[in-house]
Design a protein around this motif. Sequence first.
Motif, PDB file in Angstrom:
ATOM      1  N   ASN A  11       0.846  -1.323   0.033  1.00  0.00           N
ATOM      2  CA  ASN A  11       0.096  -0.052   0.134  1.00  0.00           C
ATOM      3  C   ASN A  11       1.052   1.215  -0.005  1.00  0.00           C
ATOM      4  O   ASN A  11       2.261   1.123   0.493  1.00  0.00           O
ATOM      5  CB  ASN A  11      -0.902  -0.001   1.133  1.00  0.00           C
ATOM      6  CG  ASN A  11      -0.026   0.004   2.479  1.00  0.00           C
ATOM      7  OD1 ASN A  11       0.726  -0.485   2.678  1.00  0.00           O
ATOM      8  ND2 ASN A  11      -0.746   0.689   3.557  1.00  0.00           N
ATOM      9  N   THR A  12       0.367   2.334  -0.316  1.00  0.00           N
ATOM     10  CA  THR A  12       1.079   3.427  -0.545  1.00  0.00           C
ATOM     11  C   THR A  12       1.104   4.033   1.090  1.00  0.00           C
ATOM     12  O   THR A  12       0.404   3.752   1.887  1.00  0.00           O
ATOM     13  CB  THR A  12       0.434   4.643  -1.196  1.00  0.00           C
ATOM     14  OG1 THR A  12      -0.907   4.566  -1.015  1.00  0.00           O
ATOM     15  CG2 THR A  12       0.713   4.503  -2.847  1.00  0.00           C
ATOM     16  N   GLY A  13       2.112   4.645   1.409  1.00  0.00           N
ATOM     17  CA  GLY A  13       2.320   5.402   2.674  1.00  0.00           C
ATOM     18  C   GLY A  13       3.260   4.436   3.619  1.00  0.00           C
ATOM     19  O   GLY A  13       3.086   4.778   4.859  1.00  0.00           O
ATOM     20  N   ASN A  14       3.628   3.373   3.167  1.00  0.00           N
ATOM     21  CA  ASN A  14       4.211   2.532   3.857  1.00  0.00           C
ATOM     22  C   ASN A  14       6.012   2.685   3.917  1.00  0.00           C
ATOM     23  O   ASN A  14       6.344   2.460   3.059  1.00  0.00           O
ATOM     24  CB  ASN A  14       3.781   0.869   3.495  1.00  0.00           C
ATOM     25  CG  ASN A  14       4.209   0.006   4.549  1.00  0.00           C
ATOM     26  OD1 ASN A  14       5.389   0.051   5.169  1.00  0.00           O
ATOM     27  ND2 ASN A  14       3.469  -1.254   4.606  1.00  0.00           N
ATOM     28  N   PRO A  15       6.327   3.124   5.084  1.00  0.00           N
ATOM     29  CA  PRO A  15       7.608   3.674   4.946  1.00  0.00           C
ATOM     30  C   PRO A  15       8.699   2.500   4.718  1.00  0.00           C
ATOM     31  O   PRO A  15       9.720   2.827   4.005  1.00  0.00           O
ATOM     32  CB  PRO A  15       7.866   4.131   6.366  1.00  0.00           C
ATOM     33  CG  PRO A  15       6.851   3.539   7.274  1.00  0.00           C
ATOM     34  CD  PRO A  15       5.669   3.243   6.449  1.00  0.00           C
ATOM     35  N   ASP A  70       9.729   2.643   0.957  1.00  0.00           N
ATOM     36  CA  ASP A  70      10.480   3.519   0.510  1.00  0.00           C
ATOM     37  C   ASP A  70      11.926   3.230   0.013  1.00  0.00           C
ATOM     38  O   ASP A  70      12.525   3.340  -0.933  1.00  0.00           O
ATOM     39  CB  ASP A  70      10.507   4.543   1.403  1.00  0.00           C
ATOM     40  CG  ASP A  70       9.182   5.501   1.450  1.00  0.00           C
ATOM     41  OD1 ASP A  70       8.283   5.236   0.750  1.00  0.00           O
ATOM     42  OD2 ASP A  70       8.973   6.167   2.467  1.00  0.00           O
TER      43      ASP A  70
END
Lengths: 329, 332, 328
Positions: free
Chosen positions: B34-38, B41
Amino acid sequence: MTGWRSLLLRRETGIAVMIVLFCLAVGAVKPQFLTLNSLRIILLLTPLILIGAMGQMLVIVARHVDLSIGSILGLTAMVAGMMFRYAPEVPWPLAFPLAIGLGAVLGLVNGALVTLFRLPAIIVTLGTLSLYRGMTFIISDAKQIDRQYVPSALKAMSQTSPVFGIPWIIFIAFGVALLTWWFAMHTRIGRQVFALGSNPVAAPLRGINVTRVTLTVFAISGALSGLAGIMYASRWGFVNPSNTGNGFEFQVIAAVVIGGVSINGGVGTVPGVVLGVLLLGCVSAALPLLGIPGTTQSAIYGAVILIALVIDRMVRMQGRTRGTQRAGA
Amino acid sequence: MLRKSTLIGLTAGLAMLAGAAMAEPLKIVYIGKNTGNPYFDSITGGFEDACKSLGCEFEFVAPATAEATSQIPFIEAQIQRGVNVIGIAPNSPDALNEVLASAREKGILVLTVNGDITGSEQYRDATILPVNFDIVGRDQVELVGSLIGYEGEIAILSATTEAPDQNKWIVGMNETLKSDPKYAKMKLVATVYGDDQPEKSTTEMEALLANFPNLKGVIAPTTVGIAAAAQVVQSRGLAETVKVTGLGLPSEMRDFIKDGTVTAFQLWSPYNEGWLAVHFAKGVLDGSIKNEVGGTFEVPNLGTITINPNNSINTQAELTTFDAKNIDEFNF
Amino acid sequence: MTETSATARDAAPPRPLWQVLLIRPEMMTLILLLVGIFAGSQLSEFFLDTDYILKSFTLSAEFAMVALVLTLVIIAGEIDLSPAANMALSACLFAWVQAAGVPLPLAVLVGLGAGLAMGALNGALVIGLQIPSIIVTIGTLILYRGLAQIIAGDKSIRVPESFVGINDVMVAGIPLPVILFCLLALVLGLLLGTTIFGRQIYLVGTNEVAARHAGVRSARIRMILFLMMGLVSAVAGLMTASRLGSVRYDLGLGGELQMVLMAMLGGTYIFGGRGTILGTFLAAWLLVIVTTGMIVANVLPAWQLCVLGLLLIVSIIATNLIYSRTQR
């Protein structure tokens, strides 16, 4: 109706009795539930929900509902977090007016759509729930604000204070509750919220500025969600674009409905909602102690909401047949 | 329209055949949970750098939520875009089978990166995992043992009850505790699940402390869990009596290491997973690497890599341990 | 006759036919649909491909089918936010009893029966106890999903091979779920537009009290709609299970937003009494076109959240304006 009977019939008494019975039952199985430490755990679980519930209570009393509070919490927390990260030279307490102000603006947008276009709040806030969450992702470039950027002094507010070591955020939450109580009982506009909710048709005839009252409750709900956003950063030490505030609206609505706020508008009390929040806190704290898996929590919340709705309905039906009236605040 | 789709199929096919000789650069996409999962990165960073050095095109996409089906439209879209390689951190061990199969029918190389579809391995070409997951349990027990002097009660704070990776590690921990006499004086008193949510992880941690007053150590093999556990210990001033360790992200744990709440924890380099995935994919598609069990290949900075049974590839042999001495060397 | 002409003189002059035909919410949906297709083709060269769009529609066909029935519920003046959770619980129950050894056909019946029961509970609380449907279905939304989580934990339950692959069944080159959706739209469109039952749904939504005085059995009609809602949710849940080959408690999570969005975008009037199946039918395609266009162009999913939220708000504003200007 005699004094003690009306006291017994009051919603607050019922919830308080439920809390005591629940705690005694859990304590019988797990004595460590009845300690000061448990009280600390429960109180630390409640501040965010309590702050959100105060705003939601006013919105529901005015016969609306605000589903976007979780997304407002996420967006304001993210803006505050980005201030900590990218503008560390700004004094951190400025995050409070920033988040609260932004929350108020987001709430005003909800209120404006509801009043100006005469749209149902549930659909408007379902839309802004999605919109505000999307904005959170966009402004943050989907990046989490890590613990190292959140000021230690802010994080310390969730851990200490000068008074008995009770964390600041608990004082803030109960302070907000006290203010809301004062607002509802002792200000003109506060009383107008209840008048509007109990009879929207008659409200304008009684000189109530419906637009102003509606905008006010949504702005308060947004502003308090903004405060809850800062509290989130304080309590958990990070802000995540996807998790922060996700599902917050359901916890808050559960607490408000359990606390005896009628979804038909006009009825609700601050002490009732505070007790509703505490009851949910007790349940959340007791489940892991009893070894009940967290997967049951959602079903319990849902069941508790429905039971509260049915009880509320029964009480009102009975009240009507006896010809008694339950006053507003 | 029909013509267009045939054309796309043709280009994809051609790219496959011609491989590196083609002027067209290799198109690689990585689909996160999912997006926003550090956590992702850092993996994405590895993908990006490797693609830059090898001249591939790279895109990272991810759904907004990590529920089982949310990745499906994204995989369909990438098939439609005619990418050559799909790397994916699967959100479900089996719900993606159908769509992954149709991707492979189109000649797309499918790699699961940082998590596998256990039980459905035939639907991907290979999996790239940071370490051999069999050793994680053992190493974590050793770490907590060294922190508490190999004596006393310990507990595990995991992610969700069915999280496949965590459950594999927990089995490893139980076996190590049982079989190795070194750990005979350590007693595992409870395994609880915080569902990878800070609130739930915190209440579970508080319940552990209330239920087991003699608790000496907690292993939290999940980034959310270890941070939540550390925060509880920090706010109650119990850092000396209860040792928290597990698997965590240096960026999330730095403060706890610096103030002494946590002495040491472990993880691997997510960056290297992305770096290795690109080198492997490029090699397989241009024919220089054979995707066969037992085969080996060279990756810059990582040395010789072996393809293990089940087409499973590991980026490193041992877990990296982070403590006050080395935490500042890591920026993820 | 004289009476009629008198009323006609008092009323506003009849609008020209072209206005009646063109100024209506479905027209807005149709225009947006065309704009969406054009925008999609500009965003990505890979977008305009019938097979791909049909395949993408298959992924939303289950929600779209529920949205069709939801349209009837909203026209009748109620709302149901629980169908996505209902889908998850009926699918989980189906997979669970099936895995426990219950024969497949019986397990399907269990799933459908569970869906009906959930619809019945919603109906009983809304109609029997007269609690507003908005709040009841928020409660049951949490409850149903929570029960699914208790049954399935967070592991996925496989469904038998013979049950898998509804999306691979092609009829004349069109995936079966798309055909089912179109058929359901046709049936419900006829039901709403040509039968007495359909007329009564509009009456109940326009003015419930007046409808009751006119002899319309409002409670019964609304109960039937909630039961239909439960049943179609269960069917959608089983279709999803067949498409995925496995079931988890988070099946269809957040789907209520898409369903409500489809009905709203199609010009269904949120306060009841107005709306058409054609509108929702077009809106379902519009939504798929918009989301697919953005995904294939690798637009950040965050923008999708924004666009969906904005579309919802804009569509109800537009619908309200159109209705208030044309049908007073």
